[in-house]
Design an enzyme around this catalytic site. Structure first.
Site, PDB file in Angstrom:
ATOM      1  N   ARG A   1     130.779-125.416  77.574  1.00  0.00           N
ATOM      2  CA  ARG A   1     130.344-126.491  76.699  1.00  0.00           C
ATOM      3  C   ARG A   1     130.612-127.820  77.396  1.00  0.00           C
ATOM      4  NH1 ARG A   1     127.566-123.576  74.198  1.00  0.00           N
ATOM      5  NH2 ARG A   1     127.790-122.906  72.040  1.00  0.00           N
TER       6      ARG A   1
ATOM      7  N   HIS B   1     121.136-126.772  80.335  1.00  0.00           N
ATOM      8  CA  HIS B   1     121.671-125.778  79.394  1.00  0.00           C
ATOM      9  C   HIS B   1     120.790-124.522  79.359  1.00  0.00           C
ATOM     10  CE1 HIS B   1     124.484-125.440  75.671  1.00  0.00           C
ATOM     11  NE2 HIS B   1     124.218-124.242  76.166  1.00  0.00           N
TER      12      HIS B   1
END
Lengths: 311, 311
Positions: free
Chosen positions: B226, B274
């Protein structure tokens, strides 16, 4: 008295200290550094001597190539055919080739060049995978030791592997094709084609327009064998027409690749400077020592090239 | 009557036809497309609902996250704590993470960015490998299912693997470290550090100056967990000082990463949008159906998150 081994090394090896060449088995002489009598040389060790050079060493017992490819020796019309030519079989070379090919197969699969371009433009551009690695068929032209190792490493990531060779060869998990007759069936199933063939009169220029036309639309080509396998203009035409989606080249018709080559600037080509499989000096010198030890003991030499066939 | 499942999907999923959501087990309702009565919704399925959204669904039996990370749910102060939160465990996600990490570890090992830069300048610049993959230690922060899979794939290329987790975990061939006390010893041995930690209050900002200082000189950092694990300014400082040699980032403090972020243009950073582990819709929806079937049959739900601990 130890036998004399003459080394002719490429510039990259100059960084090695003279100690690297000292051996209990032979006396090392370095071309360009040591004086020697040509008729006293028992073994020649190197990559690709200038044509006619080996002929000047009349008492050679064997020639030991430091690379896996021996085309540099075989192209010398004056190669002394009675002298056995030993091909280096460096396990490290297969390992390196496996790393290089899997890395580039993953870069293709994972759209890494698309993301590189987006980064260069500071743009967030997501892109889904359209297929899994298990849906991608990687064909290996040349299913020898190196080809089989590459296939095993591709399988670790679930890529489908198929292989083609002149005479039939088997490798675990690899769908095997052999001979000219089965080449079209092989090519029609290659989403990524990897060339690790030896360079022989039969394979020179094999990567040409006629071959590319038999690959599926959108296929990729990776050449880690020899520049002379590839007709570079044919590759560029197949990329520009959109039939091929990309290429990874480590070897070229002319090396070093000249700065004005269109290959450097082609957006669908990744070009690297002949580094896919780098002969590791320590490992190669251990191999040389082993060969000379065997030869001096009257034992058969390993990996002797069939000079007529070319590999 | 079938239970009602409300889906809140990110834009990438809009390409899926409405048929994709039809199920024998539940009635699917798509937020933004279908009308529904909040009190009639039995299950919520999605990535990260806006804070307070779940509170508006008073009769929820379970919340099913479509991603492996559930921090988006836990950061909602109004998350209805009595409702079980199910984390997606998609085997495909581990496969994808393994591909991404090994590809980048190989790109680091094989100097691919050096060769990319040489190609951009049309220059033939050879560079030897200074070490084998077997000499490179890759440390994995977070030794869960995904971390263990990544380690196995790294081992296929002979990388040394070590792993750290909060509570001790074992994975084949991985040197295991646990807890805050063993973190310094772990970090001191990581030539490449890969973060796949869950995001919790304990791990937020863990990739910071103090941590980087404990890595060996010349180490690399890969973050596929993250963005909030990483203090981006600290990373840039560690790269610019020369202590770290490079970084690969797939996640960011702000996503999409803004065009003016210094990360895009940093020469030692590879940034991707991502995509290291992309939840595959078909596989995820099969998982959702299985969860709801179990819940309706009164069976225990799989992979329920400990909401207090955060994973």
């Amino acid at each position: 008295m130890k036998p004399q081994a003459l080394f002719l090394l490429p510039p990259g090896w100059n960084a090695l200290g003279a100690d690297s060449f000292s051996s209990a088995v032979y006396d090392a002489l370095l071309e360009g550094r040591d004086r020697y009598a040509p008729e006293a040389i028992d073994y020649f060790v190197g990559f690709r001597p200038p044509p006619g050079f080996l002929k000047s060493l009349p008492k050679l017992k064997a020639v030991i190539s430091l690379g896996a490819g021996v085309d540099g020796f075989l192209q010398d019309p004056d190669y002394p055919k009675a002298v056995p030519l030993v091909r280096s079989v460096d396990p490290n070379l297969a390992i390196q080739m496996g790393e290089y090919v899997v890395m580039h197969a993953l870069m293709i699969h994972r759209h890494q060049r698309f993301f590189d371009a987006a980064q260069a433009e500071h743009q967030w551009r997501q892109r889904m995978l359209t297929r899994n690695a298990a849906d991608i068929r990687v064909g290996i032209l040349g299913l020898g030791t190196i080809g089989a190792h590459i296939a095993a490493k591709l399988q670790a990531f679930d890529f489908q592997t198929l292989g083609w060779s002149r005479s039939r060869k088997e490798a675990p998990g690899v769908k095997s094709f052999a001979g000219a007759g089965e080449l079209p069936a092989f090519l029609s199933q290659c989403d990524i084609l990897v060339c690790v063939l030896p360079l022989t009169p039969d394979t020179r220029g094999i990567l040409n327009s006629a071959l590319f036309a038999q690959l599926p639309q959108g296929a990729y080509v990776i050449n880690v064998a020899r520049g002379a396998h590839l007709i570079e203009a044919d590759l560029i035409a197949a990329l520009d027409s959109g039939h091929l989606a990309g290429a990874v080249l480590d070897v070229f018709q002319t090396e070093p690749l000249p700065p004005d080559s269109p290959i450097w600037r082609h957006p669908k080509i990744t070009a690297t400077p002949h580094i896919a499989g780098i002969t590791e000096p320590r490992s190669a010198l251990a191999y040389v020592e082993d060969c000379i030890r065997r030869a001096e003991a009257g034992q058969p030499l390993p990996n002797v090239v069939n000079v007529a066939r070319g590999y």
